[in-house]
Design a protein around this motif. Sequence first.
Motif, PDB file in Angstrom:
ATOM      1  N   LEU A 239       0.829  -1.204   0.000  1.00 22.08           N
ATOM      2  CA  LEU A 239       0.000   0.000   0.000  1.00 22.08           C
ATOM      3  C   LEU A 239       0.864   1.256   0.000  1.00 22.08           C
ATOM      4  O   LEU A 239       0.567   2.227  -0.704  1.00 22.08           O
ATOM      5  N   LYS A 240       1.941   1.205   0.768  1.00 21.41           N
ATOM      6  CA  LYS A 240       2.859   2.353   0.810  1.00 21.41           C
ATOM      7  C   LYS A 240       3.454   2.608  -0.571  1.00 21.41           C
ATOM      8  O   LYS A 240       3.518   3.752  -1.038  1.00 21.41           O
ATOM      9  N   GLY A 241       3.885   1.505  -1.235  1.00 22.34           N
ATOM     10  CA  GLY A 241       4.422   1.654  -2.581  1.00 22.34           C
ATOM     11  C   GLY A 241       3.389   2.194  -3.542  1.00 22.34           C
ATOM     12  O   GLY A 241       3.680   3.058  -4.391  1.00 22.34           O
ATOM     13  N   SER A 242       2.141   1.700  -3.395  1.00 22.77           N
ATOM     14  CA  SER A 242       1.060   2.180  -4.259  1.00 22.77           C
ATOM     15  C   SER A 242       0.777   3.654  -4.003  1.00 22.77           C
ATOM     16  O   SER A 242       0.551   4.423  -4.939  1.00 22.77           O
ATOM     17  N   VAL A 243       0.792   4.040  -2.728  1.00 25.59           N
ATOM     18  CA  VAL A 243       0.559   5.455  -2.384  1.00 25.59           C
ATOM     19  C   VAL A 243       1.659   6.330  -2.970  1.00 25.59           C
ATOM     20  O   VAL A 243       1.390   7.410  -3.523  1.00 25.59           O
ATOM     21  N   GLU A 244       2.892   5.864  -2.860  1.00 26.15           N
ATOM     22  CA  GLU A 244       4.006   6.661  -3.394  1.00 26.15           C
ATOM     23  C   GLU A 244       3.898   6.810  -4.911  1.00 26.15           C
ATOM     24  O   GLU A 244       4.142   7.891  -5.463  1.00 26.15           O
ATOM     25  N   ARG A 245       3.531   5.696  -5.574  1.00 29.90           N
ATOM     26  CA  ARG A 245       3.359   5.779  -7.030  1.00 29.90           C
ATOM     27  C   ARG A 245       2.181   6.687  -7.376  1.00 29.90           C
ATOM     28  O   ARG A 245       2.266   7.518  -8.295  1.00 29.90           O
ATOM     29  N   GLY A 246       1.070   6.527  -6.646  1.00 27.65           N
ATOM     30  CA  GLY A 246      -0.088   7.386  -6.883  1.00 27.65           C
ATOM     31  C   GLY A 246       0.220   8.845  -6.630  1.00 27.65           C
ATOM     32  O   GLY A 246      -0.250   9.729  -7.347  1.00 27.65           O
ATOM     33  N   GLN A 247       1.001   9.095  -5.575  1.00 23.78           N
ATOM     34  CA  GLN A 247       1.380  10.472  -5.254  1.00 23.78           C
ATOM     35  C   GLN A 247       2.200  11.070  -6.389  1.00 23.78           C
ATOM     36  O   GLN A 247       1.966  12.216  -6.805  1.00 23.78           O
ATOM     37  N   ALA A 248       3.149  10.277  -6.903  1.00 24.49           N
ATOM     38  CA  ALA A 248       3.993  10.771  -8.003  1.00 24.49           C
ATOM     39  C   ALA A 248       3.149  11.039  -9.243  1.00 24.49           C
ATOM     40  O   ALA A 248       3.316  12.071  -9.921  1.00 24.49           O
ATOM     41  N   GLU A 249       2.205  10.106  -9.553  1.00 21.55           N
ATOM     42  CA  GLU A 249       1.336  10.298 -10.713  1.00 21.55           C
ATOM     43  C   GLU A 249       0.440  11.516 -10.527  1.00 21.55           C
ATOM     44  O   GLU A 249       0.216  12.291 -11.476  1.00 21.55           O
ATOM     45  N   PHE A 250      -0.063  11.701  -9.302  1.00 18.77           N
ATOM     46  CA  PHE A 250      -0.928  12.857  -9.021  1.00 18.77           C
ATOM     47  C   PHE A 250      -0.153  14.162  -9.207  1.00 18.77           C
ATOM     48  O   PHE A 250      -0.630  15.098  -9.865  1.00 18.77           O
ATOM     49  N   ILE A 251       1.032  14.229  -8.651  1.00 20.61           N
ATOM     50  CA  ILE A 251       1.851  15.447  -8.776  1.00 20.61           C
ATOM     51  C   ILE A 251       2.184  15.712 -10.241  1.00 20.61           C
ATOM     52  O   ILE A 251       2.117  16.855 -10.712  1.00 20.61           O
ATOM     53  N   ASP A 252       2.523  14.618 -10.978  1.00 20.42           N
ATOM     54  CA  ASP A 252       2.869  14.794 -12.402  1.00 20.42           C
ATOM     55  C   ASP A 252       1.671  15.317 -13.196  1.00 20.42           C
ATOM     56  O   ASP A 252       1.832  16.196 -14.063  1.00 20.42           O
ATOM     57  N   SER A 253       0.464  14.788 -12.888  1.00 19.94           N
ATOM     58  CA  SER A 253      -0.709  15.238 -13.643  1.00 19.94           C
ATOM     59  C   SER A 253      -1.021  16.700 -13.357  1.00 19.94           C
ATOM     60  O   SER A 253      -1.382  17.468 -14.268  1.00 19.94           O
ATOM     61  N   VAL A 254      -0.893  17.110 -12.091  1.00 23.38           N
ATOM     62  CA  VAL A 254      -1.129  18.517 -11.740  1.00 23.38           C
ATOM     63  C   VAL A 254      -0.081  19.412 -12.391  1.00 23.38           C
ATOM     64  O   VAL A 254      -0.393  20.479 -12.959  1.00 23.38           O
ATOM     65  N   LYS A 255       1.168  18.985 -12.341  1.00 26.78           N
ATOM     66  CA  LYS A 255       2.249  19.788 -12.953  1.00 26.78           C
ATOM     67  C   LYS A 255       2.062  19.899 -14.463  1.00 26.78           C
ATOM     68  O   LYS A 255       2.367  20.935 -15.063  1.00 26.78           O
ATOM     69  N   GLU A 256       1.577  18.806 -15.092  1.00 31.47           N
ATOM     70  CA  GLU A 256       1.359  18.845 -16.536  1.00 31.47           C
ATOM     71  C   GLU A 256       0.277  19.862 -16.889  1.00 31.47           C
ATOM     72  O   GLU A 256       0.415  20.630 -17.866  1.00 31.47           O
ATOM     73  N   LYS A 257      -0.791  19.897 -16.121  1.00 30.59           N
ATOM     74  CA  LYS A 257      -1.838  20.902 -16.345  1.00 30.59           C
ATOM     75  C   LYS A 257      -1.272  22.315 -16.192  1.00 30.59           C
ATOM     76  O   LYS A 257      -1.553  23.225 -16.978  1.00 30.59           O
ATOM     77  N   HIS A 258      -0.484  22.475 -15.116  1.00 30.73           N
ATOM     78  CA  HIS A 258       0.112  23.791 -14.883  1.00 30.73           C
ATOM     79  C   HIS A 258       1.060  24.177 -16.014  1.00 30.73           C
ATOM     80  O   HIS A 258       1.092  25.336 -16.448  1.00 30.73           O
ATOM     81  N   ARG A 259       1.818  23.177 -16.510  1.00 32.00           N
ATOM     82  CA  ARG A 259       2.769  23.469 -17.602  1.00 32.00           C
ATOM     83  C   ARG A 259       2.032  23.938 -18.856  1.00 32.00           C
ATOM     84  O   ARG A 259       2.440  24.912 -19.512  1.00 32.00           O
ATOM     85  N   LYS A 260       0.934  23.264 -19.190  1.00 27.50           N
ATOM     86  CA  LYS A 260       0.175  23.658 -20.384  1.00 27.50           C
ATOM     87  C   LYS A 260      -0.402  25.064 -20.219  1.00 27.50           C
ATOM     88  O   LYS A 260      -0.414  25.876 -21.160  1.00 27.50           O
ATOM     89  N   THR A 261      -0.900  25.373 -19.012  1.00 24.05           N
ATOM     90  CA  THR A 261      -1.429  26.720 -18.735  1.00 24.05           C
ATOM     91  C   THR A 261      -0.316  27.759 -18.876  1.00 24.05           C
ATOM     92  O   THR A 261      -0.515  28.848 -19.447  1.00 24.05           O
ATOM     93  N   GLU A 262       0.847  27.409 -18.342  1.00 24.11           N
ATOM     94  CA  GLU A 262       1.987  28.324 -18.408  1.00 24.11           C
ATOM     95  C   GLU A 262       2.419  28.547 -19.851  1.00 24.11           C
ATOM     96  O   GLU A 262       2.714  29.685 -20.264  1.00 24.11           O
ATOM     97  N   GLU A 263       2.454  27.476 -20.664  1.00 20.18           N
ATOM     98  CA  GLU A 263       2.842  27.603 -22.068  1.00 20.18           C
ATOM     99  C   GLU A 263       1.851  28.475 -22.831  1.00 20.18           C
ATOM    100  O   GLU A 263       2.232  29.302 -23.662  1.00 20.18           O
ATOM    101  N   GLN A 264       0.555  28.282 -22.535  1.00 22.85           N
ATOM    102  CA  GLN A 264      -0.475  29.100 -23.193  1.00 22.85           C
ATOM    103  C   GLN A 264      -0.296  30.579 -22.847  1.00 22.85           C
ATOM    104  O   GLN A 264      -0.354  31.465 -23.727  1.00 22.85           O
ATOM    105  N   ALA A 265      -0.066  30.857 -21.576  1.00 21.05           N
ATOM    106  CA  ALA A 265       0.125  32.247 -21.140  1.00 21.05           C
ATOM    107  C   ALA A 265       1.375  32.856 -21.775  1.00 21.05           C
ATOM    108  O   ALA A 265       1.371  34.025 -22.227  1.00 21.05           O
ATOM    109  N   GLU A 266       2.444  32.082 -21.827  1.00 23.25           N
ATOM    110  CA  GLU A 266       3.686  32.586 -22.429  1.00 23.25           C
ATOM    111  C   GLU A 266       3.484  32.878 -23.916  1.00 23.25           C
ATOM    112  O   GLU A 266       4.038  33.848 -24.471  1.00 23.25           O
ATOM    113  N   GLY A 267       2.684  32.033 -24.609  1.00 27.51           N
ATOM    114  CA  GLY A 267       2.396  32.294 -26.032  1.00 27.51           C
ATOM    115  C   GLY A 267       1.653  33.606 -26.223  1.00 27.51           C
ATOM    116  O   GLY A 267       1.967  34.393 -27.135  1.00 27.51           O
TER     117      GLY A 267
END
Length: 545
Positions: free
Chosen positions: A247-275
């Motif tokens: 469960l700990k390993g699953s939580v760590e993997r889920g946490q990493a996936e969650f952070i990556d998905s949020v960062k990806e959304k933020h990155r796309k927003t940032e790229e749009q704003a920079e354009g």
Amino acid sequence: MSAASCLLNEDQFLCPICLDVFTDPVALPCGHNFCQKCVTQHWDASDLCQCPICKKVFSTRPELHVNIFISEIAAQFRQSAQQKASRNSSPEKQVFKPGEVFCDVCTETKVEALKSCLVCLASYCKTHLEPHLTAPTLKKHQLVDPVENLEDRMCTKHNKLLELFCTNDHTCVCMLCTVLDHKFHHVVPLKDEYEKKKAELEKTEAGIKENIQQRQLKIQELRRSVELSNENADVVIAEGLKVFTALKGSVERGQAEFIDSVKEKHRKTEEQAEGFVKELEQEISELKKKSTEMEPFLHSEDHLQLLQSFHTLSPTPAVKDWAKVRIHPPSYEANVCDAEESFSKQVKKLFADAKIKKLRRYAVDVTLDPDTANPKLILSDDGKQVHHSNVKKNLPDTPQRFDYCGNVLARQSFSSGKIYFEVEVKGKIKWTIGVVRESINRKGQVPLSPQTGCWTICMRNENEYKALCQTHLSVPLKSPPEKVGVYVDFEGGRVSFYDVGTAAHICSFTGIFCLGKVFPFFNPGPSLGGKNAAPLIICPVNQSE
């Protein structure tokens, strides 16, 4: 003896327990000496086997042997003391050990009594007891082991032997008491009351011993329960640690996936704003260039020159209408919900897998019994597979064989503890599995329900599952199982079914107060023109999975 008297003192030959000259002296391994009887009685009355002087504890009771040399010297001291006492005009009273009874006939040296006579009210040593053993009249006297204070056996009022018992007053009486003070009372011989009371005591003692034994067994049972609890606790803790580690390993993997998905959304927003910013900066640059070009004309006061040069100005650059352009901050709530749902599924899956792994500890070997199989069933040589055939084999119609329904039982029966087995149902559209009592009807139509001693589930039509009761209960499943686990807990009165692939619980029969002797049950269903030709397969259970 005179030479020995010069070197030895009588005090050296006194037993430390009875403080008298040694009788049958024995030496303990630690070197201290005692009377054999004294030290034996001392050990019998103690929980420990130890020396009364130095307190040395012996793990096993030493084997005692009389020291002949000390015994002979002690005898000489004793004889010398007796001779001195006989020469003395006023001899001292002989000292007896507590509890010892001596012959009433011996005049000089008192010898320990062998028996007491309840008629003569006297105790006799071996020599003086002889008449009681040979004379016809004396042989009728009642002899018992030596007892002190024989006068206590006489009625204080009539000076007669107490040989009767008054059941009214619960007291011992003599013959005269029965015609005087206890005339109308119920009296019985002392021996009869003795035997009655002794029987009561023996019965009470037997009851006490039985109670002791029961409590000792209960102590063993309780201690064994604690041991089993400890063993089960260790197993459960080990399994729990594996689950929580996963469960700990699953939580760590889920946490990493969650952070990556949020960062990806933020990155796309940032790229749009920079354009947008770059586009705006480009327009600003072009507008500034136009403003610079227009600046001389704005400051000119020469009417003719302005009008003649106006047509040389470049056109105003086209720009976007930015009034409706917005950057909307992305919503991360969906990411949280997705992470929560994914985590919940993983947790359920982990605990379900742990449940299946726990059940697999109770795996039993199951093989099909050809003597119970319907003649249209085909069994594999190893007894692990069964499928339906349209050809009816010519088999003897024995009482244990199913003659109408396509059923077959296992060879093995079970009646206690917990059992588990797995059956592959992959590729089938109709089947029935479970456990049934030995008394199940083998002839004609066989109704399957707990009331007839059958706990089964079935697949009817495609993806339609039912728990077979008097009124069949539908069992909704998200996906068709490829392998079904069957678990029986006799003490808990429970029969459960699981989808092994997803580790999901399918259904359970509970509150079964007396399962009794049961057999695993299988029905592969008709072939249906080949659509249901796949066999039911009893799978080996891998407990390490």
